[in-house]
Design a protein around this motif. Structure first.
Motif, PDB file in Angstrom:
ATOM      1  N   THR B 356       0.838  -1.140   0.017  1.00 20.12           N
ATOM      2  CA  THR B 356       0.094  -0.024  -0.115  1.00 20.12           C
ATOM      3  C   THR B 356       0.757   1.069   0.222  1.00 20.12           C
ATOM      4  O   THR B 356       1.998   1.165   0.186  1.00 20.12           O
ATOM      5  N   GLY B 357       0.162   2.278  -0.315  1.00 21.95           N
ATOM      6  CA  GLY B 357       0.998   3.748  -0.190  1.00 21.95           C
ATOM      7  C   GLY B 357       1.691   3.979   1.015  1.00 21.95           C
ATOM      8  O   GLY B 357       2.355   5.007   1.319  1.00 21.95           O
ATOM      9  N   ASN B 358       1.190   3.172   2.137  1.00 22.69           N
ATOM     10  CA  ASN B 358       1.905   3.407   3.273  1.00 22.69           C
ATOM     11  C   ASN B 358       3.421   3.099   3.361  1.00 22.69           C
ATOM     12  O   ASN B 358       4.241   3.679   4.192  1.00 22.69           O
ATOM     13  N   ALA B 359       3.996   2.550   2.333  1.00 20.93           N
ATOM     14  CA  ALA B 359       5.650   2.660   1.956  1.00 20.93           C
ATOM     15  C   ALA B 359       6.034   3.807   1.703  1.00 20.93           C
ATOM     16  O   ALA B 359       7.274   4.167   2.174  1.00 20.93           O
ATOM     17  N   LEU B 360       5.445   4.764   1.439  1.00 20.66           N
ATOM     18  CA  LEU B 360       5.989   6.062   1.424  1.00 20.66           C
ATOM     19  C   LEU B 360       6.216   6.573   2.870  1.00 20.66           C
ATOM     20  O   LEU B 360       7.143   7.378   2.652  1.00 20.66           O
ATOM     21  N   ASN B 361       5.520   6.365   3.600  1.00 18.22           N
ATOM     22  CA  ASN B 361       5.755   6.652   4.989  1.00 18.22           C
ATOM     23  C   ASN B 361       6.959   6.122   5.747  1.00 18.22           C
ATOM     24  O   ASN B 361       7.480   6.387   6.614  1.00 18.22           O
ATOM     25  N   ASP B 362       7.127   4.666   5.122  1.00 18.33           N
ATOM     26  CA  ASP B 362       8.042   3.651   5.963  1.00 18.33           C
ATOM     27  C   ASP B 362       8.755   3.066   4.738  1.00 18.33           C
ATOM     28  O   ASP B 362       8.287   1.891   4.422  1.00 18.33           O
TER      29      ASP B 362
END
Lengths: 698, 698
Positions: B356-362
């Protein structure tokens, strides 16, 4: 209710507005400003007075004017409150970026239901949640945080894109930009708690500013709205290209009837697409090629392809590709061929028309040949292979002049194959000529235009063409073969003359009434496979054989199915040879009743050679389903077989489809297998009706 | 004889040299100079002393040194003289640009034959005529006038391109350049008066500098050389991708035997491709994608695909595409899935792995997931969807680091889906990672790598695996069914016990010998369709029935085929039920004997469900042909049928293929139809042998 407030709002509030144009709450504002949106923009943020140069408001209630559209860029737990505030402010439409709803499963479903209740209470429409919003380039409406608008907006034009997936939608938007596709509308629908792909499609089709729409879908919601939108598109001559992923079989619930394995929901969806004149793209590139073709080219008015080339090899390649796409490549008229040869002795004048590299020495050959192909060849579609000439500093300009002048007055789809710069491609596109590097892709795109032409010319099925059948409510309890066939007879599908008897002597009498030879079958609601149970005797020719068969049948069935309730014996005439069909209906969980037809036996069971259509179908559509079977030669007299009466088969298909629609709420599947078709008539030899109830209790 | 003098000459003469670098005789010199060719270049032109800065010679005889390669850029009528001069000068190889030979038909054939005679007299090899020459970037060898080298040479690399068509070859070269494909060798073969695609392919496969070759062909010459080259490629683990256009059916000469309609030469060519581990590209783009994949990626070692994505939708799309390509997408191990979920609660950890786009934060999630997929998922092929992240100024660098480090030690084919600049793509490619924009194309390219891996691991058929059959010379005069079947029995294909008799009483005696029930068939070399002539009687159960059948048969046949020579009656046992096959051989005019197998009846006649292979085939290959039939379920026990002994069928296929090879010069086709296969054995119920002679005299 129109989606005007969503696509063309006069005023927009951004709840959760941010000063940082890279953040979710900041992006829409930055895009609105960059796009020059003429309406009012109201950032809402209790901690700021000014956001990105605009006056900010602490809450939506404080906004002085009317708000058509509110964008919610806030966390899931704050959405319900904000939505209520929007309702109180009389906001018409809400774009809900927030994730954390039904995409998380049951728990999220509960939250999403709450949103639905709030918006229904206030009569608000919702796009989302868990969506990236939308873009309408006509007025600079940008309630979206897609990164697909980073680095610029797409060229404005007459293409719309609708996507369920946000991230893939961003990918599509970026691809559209790099291909200079004229995209004026882009919508991401996310969880579709309210607005779906179908409703957005209907809005775009209704819009005067849109000619062609590409849709990316994962599942279908509101198929009736989708069908309505597709019918409008066909009536208006607008093209809809759909990419649907997640191809999967229907669940195991319907395995009892073996048509089940053939009517998976993807097959039903494909039937819908075929029926309503849309096109299915299997790959993203194919979708873009079709969008490109439809947005650049004049409409096709037929499917005959003329191929102009300076390479014999490329001509052959394109002729191969045309055959694969089903595009005819007819020859030029003899008199024209003769003239072309006299003019250019090295040319191949037939079609492909190969003017050879000689055209470099005599450039007039290009325009003359193209004109001859348009006027004398009368092709509907044209493709020309000029490879590096297109981008060549020495010849490029001359070639463009010759080709653009040659095609100008003919308004035909025309694809040029060549290598060139983006600037040169744009020049061709500005005069309605497509440019491709791969000849095969050009042929597929031309073929898509021809197929849309066919679809646009196909009349939508008229309700009046459907057979008028008595309104029959099918029983939902288990019924046997005899009763099921009597119901088919009521619908107007012929069945053999049959009698139900209870013992050997009655069977003998009945056989004499019906006429020898006869078939005897056991009647029992508990026996699904009669042959295996010893419950079928074929081709009995006299009293003695009937008597012996009945005695043996009672004995065998009692041994093999001791608990089955025996309701009698069915005596029927032995039916002559013919071609066996399977016709059936199956209720698709999304699309409703779907009708299937196939040839019996291995054709259906092993080769899966069946055609599906959403029910009901007219006689004419049933005929075309039958004719499109791979094994159609079988009933058209191949292998020395008699030509059978497919009109009678089509009639049965059409009637069964109407029956399925009448009983859509309670009946899961009906199957006639076999339906025996002969040269003069057709009879249903067996029928099986399964209701929701019978399936649940099985 | 090696083609070293053609590809790696130490000295080159250009006959018809021009000072104008845009003209046919000027281009090769300009290219040689630009490419920095280290050998000697001798322009030949009687009217100039210096050409493009090089000393020119009035004729080839005046050249002081040895000439390995001569380029003839002169008109057709001057070619014979120049060729003789080359011969006298002891030139090893000639590149013949000149057009005006066999491409013009019969008249041109005569001229081309002259050239062949001259070159054979001197032992010279010829590339062309009517070709664009070749390019070898390793040493700057440029005996070509293709405009595909205008504006620069391709990036040097390990790809070879061979093309029959000059103009299309130029298109391919330009496409290769715009895709940064590392093409070090490019050859245009033109009319192939001597050197063909096959010989050029063999040279490239033998070359240490080439790993993968794309061929564009219109027709096949020298299939044995092609097969040898493909076998070498497979043994060396080099990939050959062939695009063959001009798909057409074999001529009408072989229509008599109805297998003919199924063994068109394109089908034979496809059989060759499949058999020798090459791949066929249907479109130019597909060929380039395969060349790209093979030239960038490490070799595949299996076909299990791992999908990493930041978009659920893209994951589903790629899983669909993988299924279509037959690539399994197995789940990650449970323990890994659990760990990934704990680490990133929003992720879908199965496969596709959606971080998910969450990878941009982590951002560490990217590398960790990729490593888990390589090490714990143990996938053979990997694809990762990162859309605009790939080219993003904010994230692009980090993403490249994470992906390139993640894959580095695993040496697996890896495709990244994203939008970016050419420079960024090149960075990925330099570490063996492919970049695609369309996910479906990436999956197809990965699948091509997996298929090459399978082909490379497949042993070439061992001659020793072929059945040892007596060397049988089949008769070339017309023979009847009985005789044909006796020949099949000699080959080791079982036939029913049969007797030939001449009248009713002999028939009765014979039927009693063989055992009732029997079948009687008329024997006549003049009757092709026995049933229609009244010459077949089935299932005769006793003396009386035999007598009556024979009398009726003689009467009916005499009426229907009054001129047929009747040689007797064939009495055979009535054979039990089973599955009927058709097996046959057909001589392809190019490929030689081809063996075909299909299921009998509609499967072959209507559904064209047959498999072809070049003869001979081993038992093992025959088994795999049978198993790949669409209707294979039929003989694997579907529909309640007995499982039949396909080993015996395969044995018959293999034996028939060997027989066809033994008689390749005289026999056009042999067909066994039906070959009835039962659970224990197999019998040929009918056989037909057609020689060249019988066809000519028919």
């Amino acid at each position: 209710m129109s989606l005007k407030a969503l696509f063309e709002p006069a005023s927009v509030a951004i709840i959760g507005a941010s000063s940082n144009p890279a953040r979710i709450g900041g992006r829409p504002i930055a895009y609105y400003l960059k796009a020059g949106f003429k309406g009012d923009i109201y950032p809402v943020n209790p901690n700021r007075d000014v956001i990105q140069g605009l006056k900010a408001y602490p809450d939506i209630a404080s906004i002085p004017g009317k708000v058509d559209l509110a964008v919610l860029a806030i966390s899931a737990k704050m959405v319900a409150g904000a939505l209520t505030a929007c309702g109180e402010k009389d906001v018409k439409t809400v774009v809900l970026f927030s994730a954390g709803f039904s995409e998380l499963g049951d728990q999220g479903d509960v939250l999403q239901d709450q949103l639905d209740k709030i918006s229904q209470r206030y009569g608000m429409r919702i796009l989302g949640p868990n969506c990236l919003g939308l873009y309408n380039g006509d007025i600079g409406n940008c309630p979206t945080f897609t990164s697909g608008l980073d680095g610029g907006f797409p060229r404005n034009g007459r293409v719309g894109l609708i996507t369920q997936s946000g991230a893939y939608g961003t990918h599509l938007l970026t691809m559209a930009k790099s291909r200079r596709l004229g995209v004026s509308k882009w919508v991401s629908t996310g969880n579709e708690s309210d607005l779906t792909v179908a409703e957005c499609l209907e809005y775009l089709i209704d819009s005067d500013a849109v000619d062609v729409v590409g849709c990316y879908m994962e599942g279908v919601k509101k198929p009736k709205v989708l069908i309505r939108a597709l019918e409008k598109a066909r009536a208006a001559g607008k093209a809809v290209i759909i990419m649907k992923v997640g191809v999967s079989e229907v669940g195991s619930k319907a395995v009892q009837s073996h048509t089940a394995s053939l009517t998976g929901s993807d097959a039903s969806f494909q039937a819908l697409i075929d029926q309503y004149g849309a096109q299915r793209a299997r790959t993203t590139e194919q979708m873009f090629d079709s969008l490109y073709a439809f947005s650049i080219s004049p409409r096709a008015e037929g499917n005959q392809l003329g191929i102009l080339t300076v390479s014999g090899g490329a001509g052959v390649l394109m002729a191969d590709a045309a055959e694969e796409e089903g595009l005819p490549v007819p020859p030029m008229p003899d008199v024209t061929q003769k003239r072309l040869i006299e003019r250019n002795p090295l040319c191949a004048p037939c079609n492909p028309v190969d003017i050879t590299g000689n055209a470099l020495n005599d450039f007039d050959l290009v325009g003359e040949s193209l004109t001859a192909m348009c006027e004398e060849g009368q092709y509907d579609l044209l493709v020309a292979f000029f490879t590096s000439w297109v981008g060549s500093p020495a010849h490029g300009e001359k070639l463009f002049d010759a080709l653009s002048k040659g095609i100008k007055k003919h308004k035909k789809p025309f694809a040029v194959i060549g290598q060139s710069t983006e600037a040169i491609k744009e020049k061709y596109e500005s005069v309605g000529i497509m440019v491709f590097e791969d000849p095969s892709r050009a042929i597929v795109a031309l073929s898509a235009l021809a197929k849309f032409n066919t679809a646009f010319n196909q009349a939508t099925q008229d309700e009046e063409e459907l057979p008028a059948i008595t309104n029959i409510t099918l029983p939902t309890e288990k019924i046997g073969e005899a009763e099921a066939k009597l119901l088919m007879e009521k619908v107007g599908i012929p069945i053999p003359k049959e009698e139900v008897v209870s013992n050997a002597e009655e069977a003998v009498k009945s056989a004499n009434d019906i006429g020898f030879p006869v078939v005897i079958k056991i009647i029992s609601p508990d026996i699904a496979h009669k042959s295996e149970a010893g419950g079928v005797a074929l081709n009995l020719e006299n009293d003695e054989e009937v008597r012996a068969a009945v005695n043996l049948m009672f004995k065998t069935v009692a041994e093999r199915e001791p608990n089955a309730k025996i309701e009698g014996l069915l005596i029927s005439p032995m039916i002559g040879d013919g071609v066996d069909f399977i016709i059936g209906t199956q209720r698709d969980p999304i699309m409703g009743p779907v009708i299937m037809v196939g040839l019996g036996g291995i054709y259906t069971e092993i080769l899966k050679d069946v055609r599906l259509s959403l029910a009901p179908v007219s006689h004419a559509r049933a005929i075309s389903m039958l004719q499109s079977l791979r094994g159609a030669a079988i009933f058209q007299g191949a292998r020395g077989q008699a030509v059978i009466n497919i009109s009678a088969v089509a009639d049965a298909v059409s009637r069964l489809s109407v029956l399925a629609v009448q009983n859509a709420d309670t009946i899961d599947s009906i199957e006639i297998n076999p339906l025996r078709a002969m040269s003069n008539n057709t009879v249903a030899l067996d029928a099986l009706i399964l209701s929701n109830e019978t399936i649940k209790n099985h």
